[in-house]
Design a protein around this motif. Structure first.
Motif, PDB file in Angstrom:
ATOM      1  N   ARG B 156       0.828  -1.199   0.000  1.00  0.00           N
ATOM      2  CA  ARG B 156       0.000   0.000   0.000  1.00  0.00           C
ATOM      3  C   ARG B 156       0.863   1.249   0.000  1.00  0.00           C
ATOM      4  NH1 ARG B 156      -3.776   2.499   4.662  1.00  0.00           N
ATOM      5  NH2 ARG B 156      -1.758   2.468   5.681  1.00  0.00           N
ATOM      6  N   LEU B 160       0.731   4.168  -2.649  1.00  0.00           N
ATOM      7  CA  LEU B 160       0.240   5.506  -2.305  1.00  0.00           C
ATOM      8  C   LEU B 160       1.287   6.588  -2.491  1.00  0.00           C
ATOM      9  CD1 LEU B 160      -1.963   4.880   0.878  1.00  0.00           C
ATOM     10  CD2 LEU B 160      -2.681   5.254  -1.488  1.00  0.00           C
ATOM     11  N   VAL B 165      -4.221  11.372  -1.265  1.00  0.00           N
ATOM     12  CA  VAL B 165      -5.168  10.654  -0.423  1.00  0.00           C
ATOM     13  C   VAL B 165      -6.226  11.634   0.090  1.00  0.00           C
ATOM     14  CG1 VAL B 165      -5.418   9.322   1.714  1.00  0.00           C
ATOM     15  CG2 VAL B 165      -3.401   9.012   0.246  1.00  0.00           C
ATOM     16  N   LYS B 167      -8.370  12.584   2.945  1.00  0.00           N
ATOM     17  CA  LYS B 167      -8.258  12.214   4.366  1.00  0.00           C
ATOM     18  C   LYS B 167      -9.618  12.153   5.044  1.00  0.00           C
ATOM     19  CE  LYS B 167      -3.660  12.218   5.248  1.00  0.00           C
ATOM     20  NZ  LYS B 167      -2.904  13.197   4.463  1.00  0.00           N
ATOM     21  N   VAL B 172     -15.247   9.640   2.379  1.00  0.00           N
ATOM     22  CA  VAL B 172     -14.470   8.718   3.220  1.00  0.00           C
ATOM     23  C   VAL B 172     -15.397   8.041   4.222  1.00  0.00           C
ATOM     24  CG1 VAL B 172     -12.572   8.568   4.872  1.00  0.00           C
ATOM     25  CG2 VAL B 172     -12.407  10.127   2.917  1.00  0.00           C
ATOM     26  N   GLU B 194      -9.042  -1.543   6.561  1.00  0.00           N
ATOM     27  CA  GLU B 194      -8.658  -0.136   6.654  1.00  0.00           C
ATOM     28  C   GLU B 194      -8.816   0.478   5.260  1.00  0.00           C
ATOM     29  OE1 GLU B 194      -4.631   2.153   7.502  1.00  0.00           O
ATOM     30  OE2 GLU B 194      -5.009   0.536   8.953  1.00  0.00           O
ATOM     31  N   THR B 196      -8.716   3.457   2.358  1.00  0.00           N
ATOM     32  CA  THR B 196      -8.066   4.682   1.899  1.00  0.00           C
ATOM     33  C   THR B 196      -8.781   5.123   0.625  1.00  0.00           C
ATOM     34  OG1 THR B 196      -6.007   3.701   2.653  1.00  0.00           O
ATOM     35  CG2 THR B 196      -5.847   5.746   1.410  1.00  0.00           C
ATOM     36  N   VAL B 198      -8.549   7.454  -2.623  1.00  0.00           N
ATOM     37  CA  VAL B 198      -7.512   8.130  -3.404  1.00  0.00           C
ATOM     38  C   VAL B 198      -8.178   9.006  -4.458  1.00  0.00           C
ATOM     39  CG1 VAL B 198      -5.690   7.736  -5.091  1.00  0.00           C
ATOM     40  CG2 VAL B 198      -5.773   6.354  -3.020  1.00  0.00           C
ATOM     41  N   TYR B 212      -6.131  -4.046   3.578  1.00  0.00           N
ATOM     42  CA  TYR B 212      -5.982  -2.655   3.169  1.00  0.00           C
ATOM     43  C   TYR B 212      -6.786  -2.412   1.897  1.00  0.00           C
ATOM     44  CZ  TYR B 212      -2.318  -2.629   6.603  1.00  0.00           C
ATOM     45  OH  TYR B 212      -1.640  -2.729   7.777  1.00  0.00           O
ATOM     46  N   VAL B 214      -8.314   0.111  -1.016  1.00  0.00           N
ATOM     47  CA  VAL B 214      -8.085   1.397  -1.677  1.00  0.00           C
ATOM     48  C   VAL B 214      -9.216   1.618  -2.672  1.00  0.00           C
ATOM     49  CG1 VAL B 214      -6.556   2.718  -3.174  1.00  0.00           C
ATOM     50  CG2 VAL B 214      -5.580   1.245  -1.413  1.00  0.00           C
TER      51      VAL B 214
END
Lengths: 227, 368
Positions: B156, B160, B165, B167, B172, B194, B196, B198, B212, B214
């Motif tokens: 990741r 990244l 990203v 936040k 989100v 988790e 993220t 992008v 993870y 994305v």
């Protein structure tokens, strides 16, 4: 082809005299010096597959070098990598020698070299690997050893026991078996001999006075370890 | 020595140890032996005893008592040996045949050993080839879940590095809520997913080993409802739950990875994952793995009480519109077979009333 040993003993060299057009094949890297009439070629003895099998199976080098007196008579000086004696043998088409993989130094072009499989127990235990070199044909054959070379002549059915790491070459008429050095397994290994070869005549066995593996182990303790 | 070239070696009392090359010839009375010293002598067949010898057991060994002591002759030349066998009297021939039999058996034995050794080598290779999937799964099942985290984390952060990203914000929060509902519905889920987000127009999302996830904003823009996003996420989360990424690593890195895992070297495994890169971990799953993730994804949606047809709609709609810009389609092409399979599976699920999400999808999209 005429050959003679110069400086016999620990650091010998072989001088080979070649008539015009004659060739000698030698272990790759064996040439020390030669006349300007001599060309160095590399050759895969026995063709690609033969060379490959020799490389893969017996650990001998893939290429031999061939030294050819192309532009007239000349001489070649050859030397082995390791310190040790050299012996010159004549093959007459009838006698054949089996040579451990590092033993070959040079030979006349008419000497035939092939890798030969040993039986399973000899290959596993003999310390020579599964494959050894078999030299036949006619002409001069030059072998080298680690340390001095000692020749043992065996009469028919006469037996002789040799530590397997001291073997250089033996005639094809001699047979041998692997056995443990002492009566018991533990004694065999604690005596430092482990396995030995029991040769049975008739024929000749060439042995070397030093054991390359043993020397390697001894010298390792003096080599500084790099981090 | 005589004019004839030598074809045999003679040993014995008073002769050199290496043997004397000599010429032998068979005639009806016996063997004519020319040692080169004096005139050739003829040795009658009756005085021989016969054996096989030499390195390959391919020499014919003749022994007899001469006037000057015992003699042993090694014959190698096959023509000479054949001539000897033909000319020898029957009682001797019987012995020769027995010896020949012995030699053949010894050679046969050696050939058998060689064949068995070769056969087992080929068998082993075949076993590895055919059983590789089983082996890979065995290796993967040995990897503890805690090991996956550094692998996914490494991939990741590598990915990244060049990305922007997002936040915080409604997008989100929305993606986190969807992921949480799916993760809570997955039975026995050992992962803490988790997410993220992008910022990118690329329409894609992926999940790395260790949980993870994305998601690209491009995907959120294209989606018409949160159910469509949930459909994609359910598929991706199942790649993690089913450990497809790890299978991929083990398969690609092969033996090295398996040994690393068995020996228990986590650092080595992370290094491997880094070398293989994020693409390999996420994008190149096999067809079987995709089908598995599809079906399990649908069931996960159903368990999380999310309408399961969002995913089908999303892919179908995308493949009809702009095919080129949608990256997720390049790795998840919506073939007719895949749509049919998904629809059939969706239809087989028991009917239930979907529970809505806590956010307004139009507000989420407006905030992008």
């Amino acid at each position: 082809m005429k050959s003679e040993i110069l400086y016999p003993g620990a650091f010998p060299m072989v001088r080979v005299e070649l008539a015009a057009g004659e060739t000698v094949k030698a272990e790759s890297g064996a040439m020390v010096a030669c006349s300007p009439t001599v060309d160095v070629e590399s050759k895969m003895e026995g063709g690609f597959l033969g060379a490959l099998s020799r490389r893969m199976l017996s650990g001998e080098k893939f290429f031999f070098q061939t030294l050819r007196a192309t532009r007239g008579a000349g001489e070649v000086l050859l030397a082995p990598t390791v310190p040790g004696d050299i012996v010159i043998l004549e093959l007459d088409g009838v006698n054949e020698y089996l040579v451990q993989k590092d033993g070959f130094l040079a030979g006349a072009d008419s000497v035939k070299i092939e890798s030969k499989m040993q039986s399973l127990s000899r290959g596993l235990l003999g310390g020579e690997g599964f494959f050894i070199l078999r030299m036949s044909g006619t002409g001069t054959l030059v072998l080298n050893s680690f340390g001095a070379i000692h020749k043992v002549e065996l009469k028919p059915d006469q037996e002789y026991i040799v530590d397997n790491s001291h073997l250089v070459a033996w005639t094809a008429t001699t047979s041998y078996n692997i056995e443990k050095a002492s009566a018991g397994w533990i004694a065999s290994f604690t005596s430092g001999e482990g396995l030995v070869c029991r040769f049975r005549g008739p024929g000749v066995v060439y042995i070397q006075s030093r054991n390359p593996g043993g020397f390697g182990n001894w010298i390792r303790q003096f080599i500084p370890v790099s981090e | 020595m005589s004019q004839c070239s030598p074809n045999a070696l003679c040993f014995g009392d008073g002769l050199p140890g290496a043997g004397v090359p000599c010429h032998a010839e068979v005639n009806p009375a016996g063997l004519v032996l020319d040692l080169g010293e004096a005139s050739a002598e003829t040795i009658p067949f009756s005085s021989f005893s016969i054996d096989a010898g030499g390195f390959d057991h391919d020499h014919l060994v003749l022994k007899w008592q001469a006037r000057s002591g015992s003699r042993t002759l090694y014959l190698k030349d096959p023509h000479l040996i054949r001539a000897f066998r033909q000319a020898a009297p029957p009682e001797l021939t019987a012995h020769v045949e027995r010896t020949a039999q012995q030699v053949r058996r010894a050679r046969h034995g050696r050939r058998t050993i060689l064949l068995v050794a070769l056969g087992s080598l080929v068998g082993l290779i075949l076993l590895l080839w055919l059983g590789s999937d089983t082996l890979v799964q065995m290796a993967v099942s040995r990897i503890p879940v805690e090991w996956e985290q550094p692998i996914g984390e490494a991939a990741r952060s590598q990915f990244l590095a060049g990305q922007t990203v997002v936040k915080e914000g409604p997008a989100v929060a929305a993606v986190q809520e969807i992921t949480k509902r799916l993760a809570d519905a997955a039975p026995g889920n050992p992962y803490k997913f988790e997410v993220t987000v992008v910022r990118s127009d690329v329409v894609n999302a992926f999940a790395l080993p260790g949980g993870y996830v994305v998601v690209f904003t491009g995907l959120l823009k294209k989606a018409e409802s949160p159910e469509e996003v949930a459909g994609v996420l359910a598929h991706e989360l199942n790649h993690v739950l089913l450990r497809h990424g790890l299978e991929r690593i083990v398969k690609t890195a092969g033996l090295v990875a398996v040994v690393t895992i068995v020996v228990g070297d986590q650092q080595g495994l992370v290094g491997l994952a880094k070398r293989l890169g994020v693409e390999l971990l996420t994008l190149k799953f096999g067809r079987e793995q995709e089908t598995q993730a599809d079906l399990q994804g649908l069931q996960l949606l159903h368990r999380a009480k999310i309408a399961p047809d969002g995913m089908i709609h999303f892919f179908e709609r995308l493949s009809e519109s702009d095919k080129l810009q949608v990256e997720i389609l390049s790795t998840h092409p919506m073939s007719a077979a895949r749509a049919d399979r998904l629809k059939a599976e969706a239809a087989s699920l028991s009917r239930q009333t979907p529970e809505p999400f806590s956010f307004e999808w139009s507000a989420v999209q407006a905030g992008l």
